[in-house]
Design an enzyme around this catalytic site. Structure first.
Site, PDB file in Angstrom:
ATOM      1  N   HIS A  22     -40.577 -38.516   9.454  1.00 19.09           N
ATOM      2  CA  HIS A  22     -39.207 -38.224   9.891  1.00 19.09           C
ATOM      3  C   HIS A  22     -39.063 -38.531  11.386  1.00 19.09           C
ATOM      4  O   HIS A  22     -38.094 -39.169  11.806  1.00 19.09           O
ATOM      5  CB  HIS A  22     -38.874 -36.742   9.650  1.00 19.09           C
ATOM      6  CG  HIS A  22     -38.373 -36.452   8.279  1.00 19.09           C
ATOM      7  ND1 HIS A  22     -39.160 -36.550   7.170  1.00 19.09           N
ATOM      8  CD2 HIS A  22     -37.143 -36.039   7.840  1.00 19.09           C
ATOM      9  CE1 HIS A  22     -38.456 -36.212   6.102  1.00 19.09           C
ATOM     10  NE2 HIS A  22     -37.231 -35.912   6.475  1.00 19.09           N
ATOM     11  N   HIS A  34     -44.095 -29.689   9.533  1.00 17.80           N
ATOM     12  CA  HIS A  34     -45.025 -30.400  10.411  1.00 17.80           C
ATOM     13  C   HIS A  34     -45.411 -29.528  11.598  1.00 17.80           C
ATOM     14  O   HIS A  34     -44.629 -28.666  12.022  1.00 17.80           O
ATOM     15  CB  HIS A  34     -44.407 -31.697  10.945  1.00 17.80           C
ATOM     16  CG  HIS A  34     -44.333 -32.795   9.933  1.00 17.80           C
ATOM     17  ND1 HIS A  34     -45.437 -33.508   9.523  1.00 17.80           N
ATOM     18  CD2 HIS A  34     -43.278 -33.307   9.245  1.00 17.80           C
ATOM     19  CE1 HIS A  34     -45.069 -34.408   8.628  1.00 17.80           C
ATOM     20  NE2 HIS A  34     -43.765 -34.307   8.444  1.00 17.80           N
TER      21      HIS A  34
END
Length: 410
Positions: free
Chosen positions: A173, A220
């Site tokens: 991302h 993350h």
């Protein structure tokens, strides 16, 4: 240095960011430490350890704390598991970061990039698709080569489950948001007139929001995100001097359609293998196929003598943004997305049935559809068709419907 890297990779850092933004786990027996992080009490922690032993969960499996040995593919993706309980204390941050997280999804780019093609300049779409495919393949492949796990829950609150079985390092991302934002900024200044400082601010804000959203959603660590940004910057810096050459070869080389089809298909089949199913191979195949279809489509447009690119001289002055222009843009978007959805459903339906018949599998068998010999060709053919429709057919349909002015195109 090793201690600082461990700090950036710490799940407690992610949990602390979540708490600062008003996202906290809803624990019945928890203790709060002096630094504000939620810590399990003795009963909670012992209960969790007992449950892990009873369920046979091994966090050492493939070094991925999110995958359970022996679990079904649905469970490996986070489906069928109890969802994390959490409490939202700041709804502004919640909606901001959850919305920002969608800006890094493949579905967003597959609709956003064609919108650039249909409403601004196919040249920019071509640049963006090329960079997007390169950085995403590098990022996805690195995940399955490094096999570094995502932050564990607890202490992190997980807001997404679809990619929970994927590995964490690096954040794709963050890679995609950084690459798309700054490629658009650098390429647009060659084509259209706009305040560069304003564009820079928008690029920084959008990429930062997507990066922070990966911490907020618990998907993350800070190290994953930072590495994702750094990798994208390195890839862009190394390739930037050759963007013009790549554009020329993509449009004019007789080998362009062959390379554009064979190389992405080869990379899809040679994607790193795992000992369990993960969505990374399928998602990567989709991205490569979109790039492949668009690449061939742009080459075909050049042969047909109509690329729909903006007419010079460059940088060009964009027409004023009127209600009529917005209406035409919205109409092109709706018609174009409708064409892409129809293409996807049709080609997917046909390709799945042909491949399942060849390999003696049932179309309704989810496990069969995830076999490489079925998943790769059906997704590749489906999204190559989408790329071709986007680059060749859509604009010609707009012209027929009176939604496109050829006077501003070449």
């Amino acid at each position: 240095m090793r201690g600082f890297i461990s700090y950036l990779n710490s799940p407690e850092l992610v949990a602390g960011f979540q708490r600062c933004c008003g996202l906290v786990p809803r624990e019945t027996r928890a203790q709060v430490s002096q630094n504000g992080l939620v810590q399990d009490g003795p009963v909670t922690s012992h209960r969790r350890r007992a449950e892990r032993v009873a369920n046979g969960t091994s966090r050492a499996h493939d070094r991925n704390s999110n995958y359970k040995p022996g679990s079904s593919p649905r469970e490996a993706q986070g489906e069928g598991r109890p969802k994390s309980r959490y409490e939202v204390r700041n709804w502004l941050f919640y909606f901001l970061f959850v919305t920002s997280a969608t800006l890094g999804h493949e579905v967003f780019y597959i609709t956003f990039l064609p919108c650039i093609h249909w409403n601004l300049d196919p040249f920019l779409c071509r640049r963006l698709v090329n960079v997007w495919a390169v950085v995403m393949y590098i990022g996805q492949a690195m995940k399955d080569v490094l096999k570094l796990p995502r932050p564990p829950s607890p202490p992190v609150v997980k807001l997404e489950t679809r990619v929970d079985a994927e590995y964490g390092m690096p954040s794709t991302h963050a890679m995609a948001a950084t690459a798309i934002s700054f490629t658009l900024l650098l390429s647009a200044q060659e084509r259209v007139k706009f305040p560069f400082e304003l564009g820079l601010i928008v690029a920084v804000v959008l990429s930062a929001l997507v990066c922070l959203s990966r911490l907020y959603t618990g998907m993350h660590s800070a190290l994953d995100v930072i590495c994702g940004v750094v990798i994208s910057v390195v890839v862009m810096a190394a390739s930037y001097p050759y963007w013009g050459t790549i554009d020329y070869l993509q449009l004019h080389s007789p080998l362009s359609p062959v390379v554009g089809l064979v190389l992405p298909l080869f990379l899809s089949y040679k994607y790193p293998e795992l000992d369990h199913y993960s969505t990374t191979r399928g998602d990567t195949t989709i991205i490569l196929a979109c790039c492949s279809g668009c690449s061939v489509g742009y080459w075909v447009n050049e042969r047909l003598g109509l690329t729909f690119d903006l007419a010079g001289p460059f940088p060009a002055t964009l027409p004023p943004l009127t209600l009529a222009a917005l209406g035409l843009g919205a109409a092109r978007f709706l018609v174009g997305v409708g064409m892409l959805v129809l293409t996807r459903q049709t080609v997917r339906w046909v390709s799945l049935r042909v491949l399942c018949r060849i390999y003696g599998a049932s179309v309704s068998d989810v496990d069969a559809r995830r076999r490489k010999e079925i998943e790769v060709p059906y997704k590749f053919s489906t999204y190559v068709a989408i790329g071709l429709v986007n680059s060749i057919l859509a604009n010609r349909v707009f012209v027929m419907m009176g939604l496109w002015d050829l006077g501003n195109s070449v």
